[in-house]
Design a protein around this motif. Structure first.
Motif, PDB file in Angstrom:
ATOM      1  N   THR A 351       0.856  -1.188   0.112  1.00  0.00           N
ATOM      2  CA  THR A 351      -0.059   0.038   0.124  1.00  0.00           C
ATOM      3  C   THR A 351       0.863   1.337  -0.098  1.00  0.00           C
ATOM      4  OG1 THR A 351      -1.848  -1.117   1.216  1.00  0.00           O
ATOM      5  CG2 THR A 351      -1.805   1.062   1.104  1.00  0.00           C
ATOM      6  N   THR A 352       1.914   1.121   0.752  1.00  0.00           N
ATOM      7  CA  THR A 352       2.736   2.697   0.958  1.00  0.00           C
ATOM      8  C   THR A 352       3.703   2.756  -0.222  1.00  0.00           C
ATOM      9  OG1 THR A 352       3.842   1.352   2.626  1.00  0.00           O
ATOM     10  CG2 THR A 352       2.402   2.563   3.295  1.00  0.00           C
ATOM     11  N   LEU A 353       4.738   1.436  -0.305  1.00  0.00           N
ATOM     12  CA  LEU A 353       5.653   1.681  -1.221  1.00  0.00           C
ATOM     13  C   LEU A 353       5.124   1.520  -2.818  1.00  0.00           C
ATOM     14  CD1 LEU A 353       8.157  -0.892   0.297  1.00  0.00           C
ATOM     15  CD2 LEU A 353       7.939   1.425   0.648  1.00  0.00           C
ATOM     16  N   GLY A 354       4.142   1.078  -3.018  1.00  0.00           N
ATOM     17  CA  GLY A 354       3.518   1.236  -4.279  1.00  0.00           C
ATOM     18  C   GLY A 354       3.079   2.642  -4.664  1.00  0.00           C
ATOM     19  N   LYS A 355       2.395   3.485  -3.748  1.00  0.00           N
ATOM     20  CA  LYS A 355       2.365   4.794  -3.874  1.00  0.00           C
ATOM     21  C   LYS A 355       3.631   5.630  -4.177  1.00  0.00           C
ATOM     22  CE  LYS A 355      -1.965   5.943  -3.696  1.00  0.00           C
ATOM     23  NZ  LYS A 355      -2.888   6.559  -5.084  1.00  0.00           N
ATOM     24  N   VAL A 356       4.485   5.191  -2.941  1.00  0.00           N
ATOM     25  CA  VAL A 356       5.700   6.023  -2.956  1.00  0.00           C
ATOM     26  C   VAL A 356       6.632   5.855  -4.386  1.00  0.00           C
ATOM     27  CG1 VAL A 356       7.840   6.246  -1.955  1.00  0.00           C
ATOM     28  CG2 VAL A 356       5.962   5.833  -0.289  1.00  0.00           C
ATOM     29  N   PHE A 357       6.639   4.743  -4.771  1.00  0.00           N
ATOM     30  CA  PHE A 357       7.365   4.305  -5.986  1.00  0.00           C
ATOM     31  C   PHE A 357       6.850   5.556  -7.156  1.00  0.00           C
ATOM     32  CE2 PHE A 357       8.072   2.122  -9.984  1.00  0.00           C
ATOM     33  CZ  PHE A 357       9.505   2.114 -10.245  1.00  0.00           C
ATOM     34  N   SER A 373       8.909  13.985  -2.509  1.00  0.00           N
ATOM     35  CA  SER A 373       8.054  12.804  -3.481  1.00  0.00           C
ATOM     36  C   SER A 373       7.896  11.924  -2.497  1.00  0.00           C
ATOM     37  CB  SER A 373       8.915  12.637  -4.416  1.00  0.00           C
ATOM     38  OG  SER A 373       9.341  13.720  -5.394  1.00  0.00           O
ATOM     39  N   VAL A 374       8.655  11.440  -1.547  1.00  0.00           N
ATOM     40  CA  VAL A 374       8.342  10.257  -0.808  1.00  0.00           C
ATOM     41  C   VAL A 374       7.082  10.616   0.100  1.00  0.00           C
ATOM     42  CG1 VAL A 374       9.084   9.034   1.180  1.00  0.00           C
ATOM     43  CG2 VAL A 374      10.655   9.403  -0.736  1.00  0.00           C
ATOM     44  N   ALA A 375       7.157  11.955   0.905  1.00  0.00           N
ATOM     45  CA  ALA A 375       6.422  12.407   1.611  1.00  0.00           C
ATOM     46  C   ALA A 375       4.663  12.362   1.020  1.00  0.00           C
ATOM     47  CB  ALA A 375       6.551  13.688   2.231  1.00  0.00           C
ATOM     48  N   ILE A 376       4.918  12.879  -0.431  1.00  0.00           N
ATOM     49  CA  ILE A 376       3.559  12.988  -1.085  1.00  0.00           C
ATOM     50  C   ILE A 376       2.993  11.404  -1.304  1.00  0.00           C
ATOM     51  CG2 ILE A 376       2.533  13.267  -3.312  1.00  0.00           C
ATOM     52  CD1 ILE A 376       4.662  15.583  -3.519  1.00  0.00           C
ATOM     53  N   GLY A 377       3.921  10.422  -1.411  1.00  0.00           N
ATOM     54  CA  GLY A 377       3.319   9.176  -1.645  1.00  0.00           C
ATOM     55  C   GLY A 377       2.894   8.768  -0.494  1.00  0.00           C
ATOM     56  N   LEU A 378       3.316   8.929   0.731  1.00  0.00           N
ATOM     57  CA  LEU A 378       2.775   8.192   1.889  1.00  0.00           C
ATOM     58  C   LEU A 378       1.485   8.855   2.038  1.00  0.00           C
ATOM     59  CD1 LEU A 378       6.213   8.267   3.938  1.00  0.00           C
ATOM     60  CD2 LEU A 378       4.943   6.295   3.025  1.00  0.00           C
ATOM     61  N   LEU A 379       1.278  10.429   1.995  1.00  0.00           N
ATOM     62  CA  LEU A 379       0.143  10.933   2.195  1.00  0.00           C
ATOM     63  C   LEU A 379      -0.819  10.342   1.188  1.00  0.00           C
ATOM     64  CD1 LEU A 379       1.351  14.769   2.768  1.00  0.00           C
ATOM     65  CD2 LEU A 379       0.542  13.084   4.632  1.00  0.00           C
ATOM     66  N   LEU A 380      -0.551  10.266   0.195  1.00  0.00           N
ATOM     67  CA  LEU A 380      -1.438   9.792  -0.952  1.00  0.00           C
ATOM     68  C   LEU A 380      -2.145   8.324  -0.645  1.00  0.00           C
ATOM     69  CD1 LEU A 380      -0.457  11.219  -4.260  1.00  0.00           C
ATOM     70  CD2 LEU A 380      -2.185  12.075  -2.578  1.00  0.00           C
TER      71      LEU A 380
END
Length: 797
Positions: A351-357, A373-380
């Motif tokens: 769930t998290t790494l998929g968004k972050v990547f 970019s990592v922070a945006i992925g974790l928030l999304l």
């Protein structure tokens, strides 16, 4: 004794009546007990939310925890008459609440974003969805066959759910954590809406295409569903705006909504929502389709959103999570099985790494810093009510085992838990990248030289620049450094004449018109300094950029040169004949942007005669100036600058303090109403008094400055007091704003023509006030990150 003709009840009948009465009393007692239980749960939810508030956790966290706890206490409903009916009742209530939730979610979204060009937010959002979906599908399908992996429709539905975003939860978090004004906060909110909209739309389509849906109802012909859904969308899109606009027209803002029109609106919404469910399509997804097809704007739409959200927060969410706890039976959770915890970790990482990547890859292409970019992925990756509802439905419809459903619920819960930590990380990075020193006149060390970035639009600003340098010169030690900066718009003609070199001046302009103008400015300023350069050091600078990016060049120069004050010319220039002339309309927006992003204090100089003074003498008074002090950080900064002007022998300075007359009942009432916070008001008043006391002791008591007080009641008297100053001064120094709801300026914002000047500066610079009094409006630098949460705008991307 019974008389003849009367029927006397038998013993069995008496017993039956007593039992009915007893059952009614029991049922009433149970209903009353459940009402008390619901109220108790609401109280506990609010109590736990208050306990978790220091950790910045949203309300969904406390509701989930309490729902799982109370829902798994079987003694609450086991053994009673509602043992079988209570779960079904809560399920129906939860489904109805989710229908309302999805309708409002659709109503707040703009479906036309899919037809527009790909924005940065859309690119990042779509990249995150794609990477999370692919990673989730591949992982569950090929590496976790025991995770209910035999059903393709379940894997697809779970993968798209893992790729989604709970935009309402994310938006509320961003707002509550006070980064909504930042560039990354606005970016995440927009990207979250894109992600939520696209993933929910895919679920709506997938419900028709998959043979067994995640919200299983019947094996109805998919073509019937597709036709009904298309008909519903077309009907709602065609007639929805007609009905809503008619209701809005008949019920303008400020007037009570007519009950009959409200009933018509609700009836129309219900009519559109029941079209596709008539052929066994999901009523929840149908409500979402109706929502996105109805107009977002208008009074009736806003009313529906506000009222439904209020009902959801106060009634449905606690009951929803109570039902979640009842269905997600923890006694069936296979905690002893190692595979369970392995699945929990893997699904959370997917769930998290998929968004972050996806966000990191797209962020690199867009030029973002990788930590952001990592922070945006974790928030999304944040999930919410609808995602948990889908997980519970999967358990209830036997599409997933109880263990699988609980694992998914825990994963969704964790995506909300870590979000405040991600926001805290963003704030910490913003603090580190923001100036760590208060670049303002009020905090300037007397032993350090004053650095001023004096900006010019052209030759017409030279006289006022020289006069400003003269009154700001101060003493020879430590002195003043003035960086006279030409603001040149980078047009195609100028860009064609750029010469690229090595060294400090890597780019120079060879355009004849520009070079001649710069040479004339340099000669004029140097001629002034040749006669008397004591205390002033001149440096020439250039801000060469397009109008859209001009503010960035100015702010970068100010930060690199470590200046304490930026002086910007007003976008209107007074010609010799007294008429106002606009140099370039874009410079007004440059000034506004500099005010928002400047790393130091900013002043806007409205020249209406300051530059016409041939030379400010150092032997006799040749300039009458005044500084107006009402209160607030900007007024304190204006007072700090006035302290330098006061020491100039050619300037006669008067400080005018506007005080609130608290003797009248009207003033006391208005003061009570306008006060944003008593503690904040008192703290500001304390700072104002301390600052003014120091100024009075050093300047007024020393005989350098004249002092005047005006006791006023309201903003109308403030306006009259300002008008009384007309014709008395050639220069008036004021603060832009920064006051805590001052009674003396309340309502002045309503008729501002130039908000960048503030309410007082706008009045003083208007053509109705004076044609000869120049105005200097000062805004004090606010150190970004000095308060927890960064209330102000900040840029980190």
């Amino acid at each position: 004794m019974a008389t003849k003709g009367e029927h006397q009840p038998s013993l069995d009948q008496m017993t039956s009546i007593q039992m009915c009465v007893q059952n009614q009393k029991t049922n009433f007692a149970i209903v009353l007990l459940y009402i008390v239980g619901y109220i108790l749960m609401m109280v506990l939810c609010n109590f736990m939310h208050a306990l978790l508030k220091p950790l910045s956790q949203p309300r969904i966290v406390s509701e989930t925890i309490l729902g799982m706890i109370f829902g798994n206490i079987k003694g609450i409903y086991k053994g009673g008459p509602f043992e079988k009916s209570l779960p079904q009742t809560l399920k129906n209530i939860s489904e109805f609440g989710m229908i309302c939730y999805m309708f409002v979610l659709g109503l707040e979204m703009e479906p036309l974003v899919l037809l527009r060009g790909l924005t940065r937010e859309a690119k990042v959002s779509y990249a995150g969805i794609l990477s999370a979906f692919v990673l989730g599908f591949v992982t569950i399908k090929f590496f976790m066959p025991s995770f209910d992996g035999s059903r393709l429709e379940f894997i697809l539905a779970l993968s798209i759910t893992l790729a989604g975003t709970a935009s309402p939860v994310l938006t509320r978090l961003i707002t509550n954590l006070k980064i909504g004004k930042s560039d990354i906060g606005r970016f995440v909110v927009i990207a979250g809406v894109h992600s939520d909209f696209v993933c929910t739309l895919i679920l709506c389509i997938g419900f028709v295409l998959l043979p067994t849906r995640i919200y299983f109802t019947s094996n109805t012909n998919p073509l019937h569903m597709a036709g009904a859904l298309l008909l519903q969308a077309m009907f709602t899109s065609k007639f929805g705006p007609l009905v809503m606009n008619w209701v809005n027209k008949e019920n303008p803002e400020g007037k009570p909504m007519k009950g009959s029109h409200l009933v018509i609106s609700v009836a129309f919404v219900v009519l559109t929502c029941v079209c596709s469910p008539s052929v066994m399509y999901s009523s929840i997804l149908s409500a979402f389709i109706s929502g996105i097809c109805l107009p977002r704007k208008g009074r009736i739409s806003k009313m529906m959103v506000s009222k439904v959200n209020y009902l959801l927060n106060t009634i449905f969410y606690p009951l929803l999570f109570f039902w979640v706890g009842m269905v997600a039976d923890v006694t069936k959770f296979e905690a002893e099985n190692g595979w369970t915890w392995e699945a929990l970790v893997v699904i959370f990482m997917v769930t998290t790494l998929g968004k972050v990547f996806g966000t990191v890859v797209s962020g690199v292409l867009l030029g973002f810093h990788w930590p952001e970019s990592v922070a945006i992925g974790l928030l999304l990756a944040t999930k919410g009510h609808f995602h948990m509802f889908l997980a519970v439905v999967a358990i209830d419809k036997k599409l997933a085992t109880t263990t699988t459903g609980i694992v998914i619920i825990i994963v969704f819960f964790l995506t909300v838990i870590y979000t405040p930590s991600v926001v805290s990380y963003i704030i910490e990075r913003a603090k580190k990248r923001s100036p760590n020193q208060k670049m303002a006149l009020q905090w300037l060390d007397p032993l350090n030289e004053l650095r001023i970035l004096q900006c010019l639009h052209g030759l017409q600003n030279v006289p006022s620049t020289i006069s400003f340098m003269e009154i700001s010169r101060g003493t020879a030690d430590p002195g003043t450094v003035v960086y006279v900066t030409d603001m040149i718009e980078l047009t195609e003609q100028v860009a064609a004449t750029l010469v690229h070199r090595e060294g400090v001046e890597a780019v120079t302009v060879s355009d004849k018109e520009v070079t001649e103008m710069r040479d004339q400015i340099t000669r004029a300023v140097q001629n002034y300094l040749q006669e008397n350069s004591e205390g002033i050091t001149l440096r020439r600078m250039l801000a060469l950029s397009t109008i859209n990016n001009m503010h960035q060049d100015v702010c970068i120069l100010a930060e690199d040169l470590m200046v304490s004050l930026i002086i910007l010319p007003f976008h209107n220039f007074r010609r010799a004949d007294g008429e106002l002339e606009q140099i370039h309309p874009g410079f007004r927006y440059v000034n506004r942007k500099v005010l928002r992003h400047a790393p130091c204090s900013v002043g806007i100089l409205v020249d209406r005669g300051l530059g016409m003074i041939n030379r400010i003498s150092r032997s006799c008074v040749s300039l009458n100036a005044a500084v107006i002090f009402i209160g607030g950080k900007d007024d304190r900064e204006a007072l700090a600058y006035a302290s330098r002007v006061a020491r100039h022998p050619g300037v006669s300075l008067t400080v005018i303090r506007f005080l609130l007359d608290t003797d009248t009942d009207y003033a006391q009432t208005r003061a009570g109403r306008s006060r944003a916070s008593i503690a904040e008001q008192e703290e500001e008043m304390k700072l104002d008094d301390e600052c003014f006391a120091d100024f009075y002791e050093q300047q007024v008591a020393g005989g350098y400055v004249a002092y005047m007080e005006k006791h006023l009641v309201n903003s109308a008297e403030t306006f009259s007091a300002l008008r009384s100053l007309e014709g008395q001064y050639e220069l008036i120094i004021v603060g832009r704003g920064g006051r805590v709801n001052s009674v003396l300026t309340v309502g002045m914002n309503d008729w501002e023509q130039c908000p960048e000047l503030g309410p007082i500066g706008d009045i003083l610079s208007s053509t109705h006030f004076s044609s000869t009094a120049s105005v200097l409006v000062i805004q004090q630098h606010s150190l970004k990150g000095e308060i927890d949460g960064l209330h102000d705008e900040f840029s980190i991307m």
